[in-house]
Design an enzyme around this catalytic site. Structure first.
Site, PDB file in Angstrom:
ATOM      1  N   ASN A   1      -8.012  -2.909  13.948  1.00 27.89           N
ATOM      2  CA  ASN A   1      -9.383  -3.297  13.378  1.00 27.89           C
ATOM      3  C   ASN A   1      -9.345  -4.431  12.610  1.00 27.89           C
ATOM      4  OD1 ASN A   1      -8.283  -2.247  11.271  1.00 27.89           O
ATOM      5  ND2 ASN A   1      -9.835  -0.585  10.870  1.00 27.89           N
TER       6      ASN A   1
ATOM      7  N   GLU B   1      -9.811  -1.983   4.907  1.00 31.29           N
ATOM      8  CA  GLU B   1     -10.707  -1.408   6.034  1.00 31.29           C
ATOM      9  C   GLU B   1     -11.593  -2.502   6.133  1.00 31.29           C
ATOM     10  OE1 GLU B   1      -8.983   0.091   8.209  1.00 31.29           O
ATOM     11  OE2 GLU B   1      -8.281   2.137   7.701  1.00 31.29           O
TER      12      GLU B   1
ATOM     13  N   ASP C   1       0.571  -1.229  -0.082  1.00 35.14           N
ATOM     14  CA  ASP C   1      -0.018   0.070  -0.151  1.00 35.14           C
ATOM     15  C   ASP C   1       0.908   1.353  -0.076  1.00 35.14           C
ATOM     16  OD1 ASP C   1       1.104  -0.534   2.701  1.00 35.14           O
ATOM     17  OD2 ASP C   1      -1.055  -0.802   3.316  1.00 35.14           O
TER      18      ASP C   1
ATOM     19  N   HIS D   1      -7.367  -4.905   9.729  1.00 30.33           N
ATOM     20  CA  HIS D   1      -7.161  -4.547   8.340  1.00 30.33           C
ATOM     21  C   HIS D   1      -5.845  -5.416   7.912  1.00 30.33           C
ATOM     22  CE1 HIS D   1      -5.005  -0.483   9.372  1.00 30.33           C
ATOM     23  NE2 HIS D   1      -4.217  -1.331   8.966  1.00 30.33           N
TER      24      HIS D   1
HETATM   25  C1  GLP Z   1      -0.718   0.121   8.708  1.00 25.72           C
HETATM   26  C2  GLP Z   1      -0.245  -0.711   7.295  1.00 25.72           C
HETATM   27  C3  GLP Z   1      -0.492  -2.044   7.511  1.00 25.72           C
HETATM   28  C4  GLP Z   1       0.203  -2.311   8.960  1.00 25.72           C
HETATM   29  C5  GLP Z   1      -0.684  -2.089   9.888  1.00 25.72           C
HETATM   30  C6  GLP Z   1      -0.162  -2.289  11.435  1.00 25.72           C
HETATM   31  O1  GLP Z   1      -1.583   1.148   8.668  1.00 25.72           O
HETATM   32  N1  GLP Z   1      -1.037  -0.327   6.203  1.00 25.72           N
HETATM   33  O2  GLP Z   1       0.283  -2.582   6.433  1.00 25.72           O
HETATM   34  O3  GLP Z   1      -0.158  -3.954   8.922  1.00 25.72           O
HETATM   35  O4  GLP Z   1      -1.262  -0.672   9.905  1.00 25.72           O
HETATM   36  O5  GLP Z   1       0.902  -1.733  11.598  1.00 25.72           O
HETATM   37  P1  GLP Z   1       2.058  -1.687  12.835  1.00 25.72           P
HETATM   38  O6  GLP Z   1       2.737  -2.908  12.443  1.00 25.72           O
HETATM   39  O7  GLP Z   1       2.609  -0.530  13.012  1.00 25.72           O
HETATM   40  O8  GLP Z   1       1.086  -2.199  14.080  1.00 25.72           O
END
Ligand code: GLP
Length: 241
Positions: free
Chosen positions: A136, A143, A67, A138
């Protein structure tokens, strides 16, 4: 889904980093699916350490990131391209021409998503996809929604995601939209590893593994994939029965 609980994020990073290195040793031109956020960092540390030890070369791999934010220049320190450059690419012998991102600033977002999805297929699909998980549920920036997404698309970020990621945007507004690979595209990877650590992820982890498959918890779709390994620390695993 195979679930492995290890002591801490370092042990998890070693296990997943070693899986990436083994794959690249066996197939030097492997297609790697990469992720951002805090969760992948120990994995990237392990890959970098093994590269510096002369054990593996990334010269021929292709990478696809899940992303990218919209309306943020690629050169902005918080763009996911900048993140990957700082945390991984600059420390490996990777060919930057082979590192692929959705362009969150593309004028024609539909064409951009089609380009990205077609390129993945052209290169034979993702061999190994690394995922984190949002609070959440995702994956990528898919989302909670009424239906599972398929190909890449532009998404409005959920309030909980804006809250979780706002710490990276001190004194400036964080983007409200992003472009992301769809759930269907993520599931086409031949193998998937997901990492979740910390108590804040425990609810999402439980729903992903033991809940029903629903687009309201996008990561639950991974239950349908034949080769997923979930790596957890004790806090993230604490609600599993
Ligand atoms: C982000 C990314 C995801 C990631 C998630 C968790 O917003 N778009 O790909 O897995 O949130 O992030 P973290 O590993 O910092 O908790």
């Amino acid at each position: 889904m195979k679930v492995i609980t290890l002591n801490d994020e370092v042990a998890i990073g070693q296990a997943i980093g070693d899986r990436f290195c083994t794959l690249v040793q066996e197939n030097p031109a492997a297609v790697l699916g990469l992720a951002t956020g805090a969760s992948p960092l120990p994995t990237y540390c392990r890959m970098i350490a093994r590269f510096h030890a002369g054990e593996v070369s990334f010269a021929k791999v292709h990478t696809f990131n899940l992303d990218e934010y919209c309306d943020l220049p690629a050169t902005h320190p918080q763009s996911y391209r900048s993140f990957m450059q700082a945390q991984l690419f600059s420390q490996l012998n990777i060919d930057l021409q082979n590192t692929h991102f959705l362009d969150g600033n593309a004028a024609d977002e539909v064409a951009e998503c089609l380009r990205f999805d077609a390129l993945i297929e052209q290169l034979g699909g993702v061999d190994l996809q690394l995922l984190g998980i949002g609070r959440n549920g995702h994956i990528g920036f898919n989302e909670p929604a009424d239906a599972f997404t398929l190909g890449s698309f532009k998404v409005q970020l959920a309030p909980s995601t804006l809250e979780a990621n706002s710490m990276y945007f001190v004194d400036e507004r964080m983007p409200t939209h992003a472009m992301t690979m769809g759930v269907g595209a993520i599931l086409r990877a031949k193998e998937i590893v997901l990492v979740a650590t910390g108590a804040a992820k425990a609810e999402a982890v439980k729903a992903m593994i033991q809940g029903k498959i629903t687009p309201q918890l996008p990561a639950s779709a991974l239950q349908n994939h034949p080769n997923v390994t979930v790596y957890l620390d004790p806090a993230a695993a604490s609600l599993l029965q």
